[in-house]
Design a protein around this motif. Sequence first.
Motif, mmCIF file in Angstrom:
data_model
loop_
_atom_site.group_PDB
_atom_site.id
_atom_site.type_symbol
_atom_site.label_atom_id
_atom_site.label_comp_id
_atom_site.label_asym_id
_atom_site.label_seq_id
_atom_site.Cartn_x
_atom_site.Cartn_y
_atom_site.Cartn_z
ATOM 1 N N TYR A 104 -8.314 0.849 -7.308
ATOM 2 C CA TYR A 104 -8.430 0.642 -5.749
ATOM 3 C C TYR A 104 -8.648 2.307 -5.791
ATOM 4 O O TYR A 104 -8.229 3.044 -6.979
ATOM 5 C CB TYR A 104 -7.188 0.593 -5.092
ATOM 6 C CG TYR A 104 -7.920 0.946 -3.467
ATOM 7 C CD1 TYR A 104 -7.938 0.008 -3.357
ATOM 8 C CD2 TYR A 104 -6.879 1.990 -2.637
ATOM 9 C CE1 TYR A 104 -8.533 0.130 -1.700
ATOM 10 C CE2 TYR A 104 -7.626 2.221 -1.864
ATOM 11 C CZ TYR A 104 -7.823 1.711 -1.111
ATOM 12 O OH TYR A 104 -8.434 1.946 0.044
ATOM 13 N N GLN B 123 -2.864 4.744 -2.160
ATOM 14 C CA GLN B 123 -3.292 3.116 -3.074
ATOM 15 C C GLN B 123 -3.282 2.288 -2.599
ATOM 16 O O GLN B 123 -2.063 2.114 -1.393
ATOM 17 C CB GLN B 123 -2.352 3.751 -3.909
ATOM 18 C CG GLN B 123 -2.010 4.451 -4.765
ATOM 19 C CD GLN B 123 -3.693 5.411 -5.937
ATOM 20 O OE1 GLN B 123 -4.013 3.324 -6.286
ATOM 21 N NE2 GLN B 123 -4.144 5.799 -7.064
ATOM 22 N N MET B 124 -4.107 1.287 -2.780
ATOM 23 C CA MET B 124 -3.438 -0.078 -2.824
ATOM 24 C C MET B 124 -2.991 -0.665 -4.393
ATOM 25 O O MET B 124 -3.720 -0.377 -5.200
ATOM 26 C CB MET B 124 -4.428 -0.993 -3.169
ATOM 27 C CG MET B 124 -4.915 -2.825 -2.301
ATOM 28 S SD MET B 124 -6.225 -3.828 -2.633
ATOM 29 C CE MET B 124 -6.578 -3.486 -0.287
ATOM 30 N N THR C 74 -5.342 6.501 3.822
ATOM 31 C CA THR C 74 -4.345 5.103 2.118
ATOM 32 C C THR C 74 -4.547 5.876 1.236
ATOM 33 O O THR C 74 -5.976 6.745 0.776
ATOM 34 C CB THR C 74 -5.303 4.277 2.251
ATOM 35 O OG1 THR C 74 -5.537 3.680 3.641
ATOM 36 C CG2 THR C 74 -5.397 2.907 1.334
ATOM 37 N N TRP D 171 2.346 -3.294 10.187
ATOM 38 C CA TRP D 171 3.205 -3.684 8.711
ATOM 39 C C TRP D 171 4.703 -3.337 9.529
ATOM 40 O O TRP D 171 4.154 -2.441 10.093
ATOM 41 C CB TRP D 171 2.638 -2.538 7.523
ATOM 42 C CG TRP D 171 2.336 -0.812 8.137
ATOM 43 C CD1 TRP D 171 4.335 -0.178 7.963
ATOM 44 C CD2 TRP D 171 1.806 -0.173 8.944
ATOM 45 N NE1 TRP D 171 3.319 1.030 8.449
ATOM 46 C CE2 TRP D 171 2.328 1.170 9.547
ATOM 47 C CE3 TRP D 171 0.243 -0.032 8.520
ATOM 48 C CZ2 TRP D 171 1.402 2.493 8.948
ATOM 49 C CZ3 TRP D 171 -0.970 0.853 8.727
ATOM 50 C CH2 TRP D 171 -0.112 1.978 9.350
ATOM 51 N N HIS E 88 0.777 -1.172 -0.014
ATOM 52 C CA HIS E 88 -0.314 -0.030 0.056
ATOM 53 C C HIS E 88 1.014 1.041 0.168
ATOM 54 O O HIS E 88 2.423 1.369 0.442
ATOM 55 C CB HIS E 88 -0.993 -0.120 1.379
ATOM 56 C CG HIS E 88 -2.348 -0.563 1.358
ATOM 57 N ND1 HIS E 88 -1.508 -2.177 1.106
ATOM 58 C CD2 HIS E 88 -2.960 -0.595 1.088
ATOM 59 C CE1 HIS E 88 -2.929 -3.076 1.629
ATOM 60 N NE2 HIS E 88 -4.353 -1.803 1.407
ATOM 61 N N THR F 26 -10.256 5.081 -2.494
ATOM 62 C CA THR F 26 -9.756 5.531 -1.582
ATOM 63 C C THR F 26 -10.455 6.128 -0.811
ATOM 64 O O THR F 26 -11.793 6.489 -0.359
ATOM 65 C CB THR F 26 -8.240 6.241 -1.735
ATOM 66 O OG1 THR F 26 -8.253 6.310 0.010
ATOM 67 C CG2 THR F 26 -8.397 7.048 -2.259
ATOM 68 N N ASN G 38 -3.771 -5.975 -5.584
ATOM 69 C CA ASN G 38 -4.620 -6.954 -4.605
ATOM 70 C C ASN G 38 -4.497 -7.552 -3.781
ATOM 71 O O ASN G 38 -3.280 -8.154 -3.941
ATOM 72 C CB ASN G 38 -6.161 -6.838 -5.657
ATOM 73 C CG ASN G 38 -5.299 -8.157 -6.341
ATOM 74 O OD1 ASN G 38 -5.763 -9.212 -5.935
ATOM 75 N ND2 ASN G 38 -5.773 -7.683 -7.316
ATOM 76 N N TYR H 127 0.649 4.731 1.507
ATOM 77 C CA TYR H 127 -0.034 5.788 2.735
ATOM 78 C C TYR H 127 0.928 6.954 3.049
ATOM 79 O O TYR H 127 2.277 6.804 3.231
ATOM 80 C CB TYR H 127 0.525 4.863 3.952
ATOM 81 C CG TYR H 127 -0.623 3.595 4.406
ATOM 82 C CD1 TYR H 127 -1.400 3.723 3.688
ATOM 83 C CD2 TYR H 127 -0.370 2.928 5.380
ATOM 84 C CE1 TYR H 127 -2.574 1.992 4.078
ATOM 85 C CE2 TYR H 127 -1.271 1.214 5.722
ATOM 86 C CZ TYR H 127 -2.153 1.033 4.720
ATOM 87 O OH TYR H 127 -3.066 -0.270 4.972
#
Length: 214
Positions: free
Chosen positions: A144, A67-68, A65, A200, A20, A146, A71, A22
Amino acid sequence: MHPFIGHGTAQWPPNSHVPHLYLIPDRQDQRNQGFFDLARRHRTILTTKFTHLLTPVQEPWLHATVQMVTNPHAPPLNKPVMGELIDRLHSQLEPLAAFTLQAAPHVGRYGPSLDLAPDEDFDQLVEVTGTALGTVLGQARASYRTGAPHITTGYCHTNGDSGPVASALRACRPSRAEPVFSQVALVMVTQDADRHTYQWEPPLALFDLQGAAR
Protein backbone atom coordinates in the motif's frame (compact mmCIF):
# COMPACT_ATOMS: atom_id res chain seq x y z
CA MET A 1 -14.18 14.74 -10.08
CA HIS A 2 -14.68 11.04 -10.59
CA PRO A 3 -16.19 8.37 -8.32
CA PHE A 4 -13.68 7.09 -5.78
CA ILE A 5 -15.03 3.60 -5.12
CA GLY A 6 -14.78 1.60 -8.32
CA HIS A 7 -12.49 4.14 -10.00
CA GLY A 8 -10.02 5.69 -7.57
CA THR A 9 -9.98 2.47 -5.58
CA ALA A 10 -11.34 -1.04 -6.08
CA GLN A 11 -14.71 -2.14 -4.77
CA TRP A 12 -14.13 -4.66 -1.99
CA PRO A 13 -15.64 -8.14 -1.89
CA PRO A 14 -18.95 -8.33 0.02
CA ASN A 15 -18.72 -8.35 3.84
CA SER A 16 -15.03 -7.46 3.83
CA HIS A 17 -13.42 -6.23 7.05
CA VAL A 18 -9.98 -4.90 6.22
CA PRO A 19 -7.40 -3.92 8.88
CA HIS A 20 -5.98 -0.41 8.51
CA LEU A 21 -3.75 1.86 10.53
CA TYR A 22 -5.32 5.29 10.83
CA LEU A 23 -4.13 8.57 12.27
CA ILE A 24 -7.27 9.91 13.96
CA PRO A 25 -7.48 13.39 15.53
CA ASP A 26 -8.63 13.15 19.15
CA ARG A 27 -12.03 14.80 19.56
CA GLN A 28 -11.44 15.12 23.32
CA ASP A 29 -8.25 17.16 22.89
CA GLN A 30 -9.10 20.86 23.24
CA ARG A 31 -6.18 21.70 20.97
CA ASN A 32 -8.16 20.13 18.11
CA GLN A 33 -11.24 22.33 18.47
CA GLY A 34 -10.19 24.54 15.56
CA PHE A 35 -9.70 21.51 13.34
CA PHE A 36 -13.11 20.05 14.08
CA ASP A 37 -14.73 23.47 13.66
CA LEU A 38 -13.15 23.65 10.19
CA ALA A 39 -14.24 20.10 9.35
CA ARG A 40 -17.83 20.88 10.45
CA ARG A 41 -17.96 24.02 8.33
CA HIS A 42 -16.75 22.04 5.33
CA ARG A 43 -19.29 19.28 5.98
CA THR A 44 -22.10 21.86 6.12
CA ILE A 45 -21.02 23.26 2.74
CA LEU A 46 -20.75 19.81 1.18
CA THR A 47 -24.08 18.67 2.63
CA THR A 48 -26.06 21.73 1.58
CA LYS A 49 -24.58 22.22 -1.91
CA PHE A 50 -22.83 19.16 -3.30
CA THR A 51 -24.44 15.87 -2.29
CA HIS A 52 -25.40 15.38 -5.95
CA LEU A 53 -21.66 14.84 -6.53
CA LEU A 54 -20.25 13.41 -3.30
CA THR A 55 -20.93 11.90 0.11
CA PRO A 56 -19.56 13.99 3.00
CA VAL A 57 -17.55 12.11 5.64
CA GLN A 58 -19.15 12.26 9.08
CA GLU A 59 -17.03 13.40 12.02
CA PRO A 60 -16.44 9.97 13.65
CA TRP A 61 -14.88 8.68 10.41
CA LEU A 62 -12.36 11.46 9.75
CA HIS A 63 -8.91 9.91 9.44
CA ALA A 64 -5.59 9.94 7.64
CA THR A 65 -4.64 6.51 6.33
CA VAL A 66 -1.16 5.41 7.41
CA GLN A 67 -1.27 1.81 6.16
CA MET A 68 -3.66 -0.76 4.74
CA VAL A 69 -2.46 -3.69 6.84
CA THR A 70 -3.61 -6.35 4.35
CA ASN A 71 -5.54 -6.11 1.11
CA PRO A 72 -9.28 -6.81 0.88
CA HIS A 73 -8.73 -10.15 -0.84
CA ALA A 74 -6.31 -11.53 1.76
CA PRO A 75 -7.48 -14.07 4.37
CA PRO A 76 -8.09 -12.66 7.88
CA LEU A 77 -5.14 -12.53 10.25
CA ASN A 78 -5.39 -15.12 13.01
CA LYS A 79 -5.22 -14.11 16.68
CA PRO A 80 -1.55 -15.03 17.27
CA VAL A 81 -0.41 -13.04 14.23
CA MET A 82 -2.62 -10.09 15.15
CA GLY A 83 -1.26 -10.20 18.71
CA GLU A 84 2.32 -10.24 17.46
CA LEU A 85 1.57 -7.35 15.12
CA ILE A 86 0.00 -5.26 17.90
CA ASP A 87 2.99 -5.90 20.18
CA ARG A 88 5.40 -4.91 17.41
CA LEU A 89 3.47 -1.74 16.63
CA HIS A 90 3.35 -0.76 20.31
CA SER A 91 7.12 -1.08 20.64
CA GLN A 92 7.78 0.85 17.43
CA LEU A 93 5.21 3.64 17.76
CA GLU A 94 5.24 4.60 21.43
CA PRO A 95 8.77 6.12 21.30
CA LEU A 96 7.53 8.55 18.63
CA ALA A 97 6.26 11.95 19.73
CA ALA A 98 2.86 13.51 19.10
CA PHE A 99 3.00 16.15 16.39
CA THR A 100 1.07 19.07 14.94
CA LEU A 101 0.24 19.50 11.25
CA GLN A 102 -1.46 22.24 9.28
CA ALA A 103 -4.75 21.28 7.58
CA ALA A 104 -5.90 23.19 4.50
CA PRO A 105 -8.68 22.52 1.93
CA HIS A 106 -7.88 20.59 -1.22
CA VAL A 107 -10.10 19.12 -3.92
CA GLY A 108 -8.58 16.34 -5.95
CA ARG A 109 -9.68 13.95 -8.63
CA TYR A 110 -11.89 11.88 -6.30
CA GLY A 111 -13.21 14.46 -3.88
CA PRO A 112 -12.38 17.05 -1.21
CA SER A 113 -9.94 16.63 1.63
CA LEU A 114 -7.92 18.50 4.20
CA ASP A 115 -4.33 18.42 3.03
CA LEU A 116 -1.86 17.88 5.89
CA ALA A 117 1.61 19.43 5.99
CA PRO A 118 4.50 19.27 6.50
CA ASP A 119 5.14 15.66 5.55
CA GLU A 120 8.10 14.59 7.69
CA ASP A 121 6.34 13.28 10.83
CA PHE A 122 3.66 11.53 8.83
CA ASP A 123 6.24 9.97 6.52
CA GLN A 124 8.07 8.67 9.59
CA LEU A 125 4.87 6.94 10.74
CA VAL A 126 4.45 5.35 7.32
CA GLU A 127 8.05 4.10 7.37
CA VAL A 128 7.95 2.77 10.94
CA THR A 129 4.62 1.02 10.53
CA GLY A 130 5.59 -0.39 7.14
CA THR A 131 8.71 -1.93 8.70
CA ALA A 132 6.63 -3.44 11.52
CA LEU A 133 4.11 -4.90 9.09
CA GLY A 134 6.84 -6.31 6.89
CA THR A 135 8.58 -7.91 9.88
CA VAL A 136 5.44 -9.67 11.11
CA LEU A 137 3.56 -10.35 7.88
CA GLY A 138 6.36 -10.67 5.35
CA GLN A 139 5.11 -11.04 1.80
CA ALA A 140 1.51 -11.35 3.04
CA ARG A 141 1.18 -7.60 3.56
CA ALA A 142 -0.21 -5.35 0.86
CA SER A 143 2.10 -3.00 -1.01
CA TYR A 144 0.00 0.00 0.00
CA ARG A 145 1.13 3.53 -0.77
CA THR A 146 -0.75 6.28 1.00
CA GLY A 147 0.52 9.26 -1.01
CA ALA A 148 0.52 12.78 0.43
CA PRO A 149 -0.98 12.97 3.95
CA HIS A 150 -4.61 14.07 3.97
CA ILE A 151 -7.97 13.61 5.65
CA THR A 152 -10.76 12.94 3.16
CA THR A 153 -13.91 14.99 3.82
CA GLY A 154 -16.05 13.64 0.99
CA TYR A 155 -16.04 10.73 -1.48
CA CYS A 156 -17.15 11.52 -5.03
CA HIS A 157 -19.93 9.26 -6.31
CA THR A 158 -20.87 11.01 -9.60
CA ASN A 159 -18.68 12.56 -12.29
CA GLY A 160 -18.73 16.34 -12.06
CA ASP A 161 -16.87 19.63 -12.02
CA SER A 162 -14.64 20.04 -8.97
CA GLY A 163 -14.26 23.80 -9.47
CA PRO A 164 -17.36 24.94 -7.56
CA VAL A 165 -16.50 22.60 -4.68
CA ALA A 166 -12.95 23.95 -4.46
CA SER A 167 -14.15 27.55 -4.61
CA ALA A 168 -16.71 27.05 -1.85
CA LEU A 169 -14.23 25.37 0.48
CA ARG A 170 -11.53 27.98 -0.13
CA ALA A 171 -14.02 30.70 0.75
CA CYS A 172 -14.71 29.09 4.14
CA ARG A 173 -12.81 31.18 6.71
CA PRO A 174 -10.69 30.64 8.64
CA SER A 175 -9.45 28.25 5.98
CA ARG A 176 -6.77 26.43 7.98
CA ALA A 177 -6.35 24.64 11.30
CA GLU A 178 -3.56 22.89 13.19
CA PRO A 179 -4.62 19.46 14.50
CA VAL A 180 -2.48 17.62 17.03
CA PHE A 181 -2.01 13.89 16.42
CA SER A 182 -1.17 11.74 19.42
CA GLN A 183 -2.56 8.29 18.55
CA VAL A 184 -2.52 5.71 15.78
CA ALA A 185 -5.47 3.31 15.64
CA LEU A 186 -5.63 -0.24 14.29
CA VAL A 187 -9.18 -0.62 12.97
CA MET A 188 -11.21 -3.09 10.93
CA VAL A 189 -12.73 -1.09 8.09
CA THR A 190 -15.84 -1.79 6.05
CA GLN A 191 -16.57 -0.24 2.65
CA ASP A 192 -20.14 0.62 1.69
CA ALA A 193 -19.95 1.01 -2.08
CA ASP A 194 -23.64 1.92 -2.36
CA ARG A 195 -23.42 4.77 0.15
CA HIS A 196 -19.81 5.68 -0.72
CA THR A 197 -18.62 5.51 2.87
CA TYR A 198 -16.04 3.79 5.07
CA GLN A 199 -16.66 2.91 8.70
CA TRP A 200 -15.10 0.80 11.43
CA GLU A 201 -15.82 -0.74 14.80
CA PRO A 202 -14.05 0.43 17.98
CA PRO A 203 -10.28 0.12 17.42
CA LEU A 204 -8.58 -3.21 17.94
CA ALA A 205 -5.66 -1.26 19.42
CA LEU A 206 -4.65 2.33 20.07
CA PHE A 207 -0.99 3.29 19.98
CA ASP A 208 -0.14 6.42 21.96
CA LEU A 209 2.73 8.52 20.63
CA GLN A 210 4.58 9.11 23.90
CA GLY A 211 8.00 10.30 22.84
CA ALA A 212 9.43 13.58 24.11
CA ALA A 213 7.83 16.59 22.44
CA ARG A 214 10.02 18.34 19.89
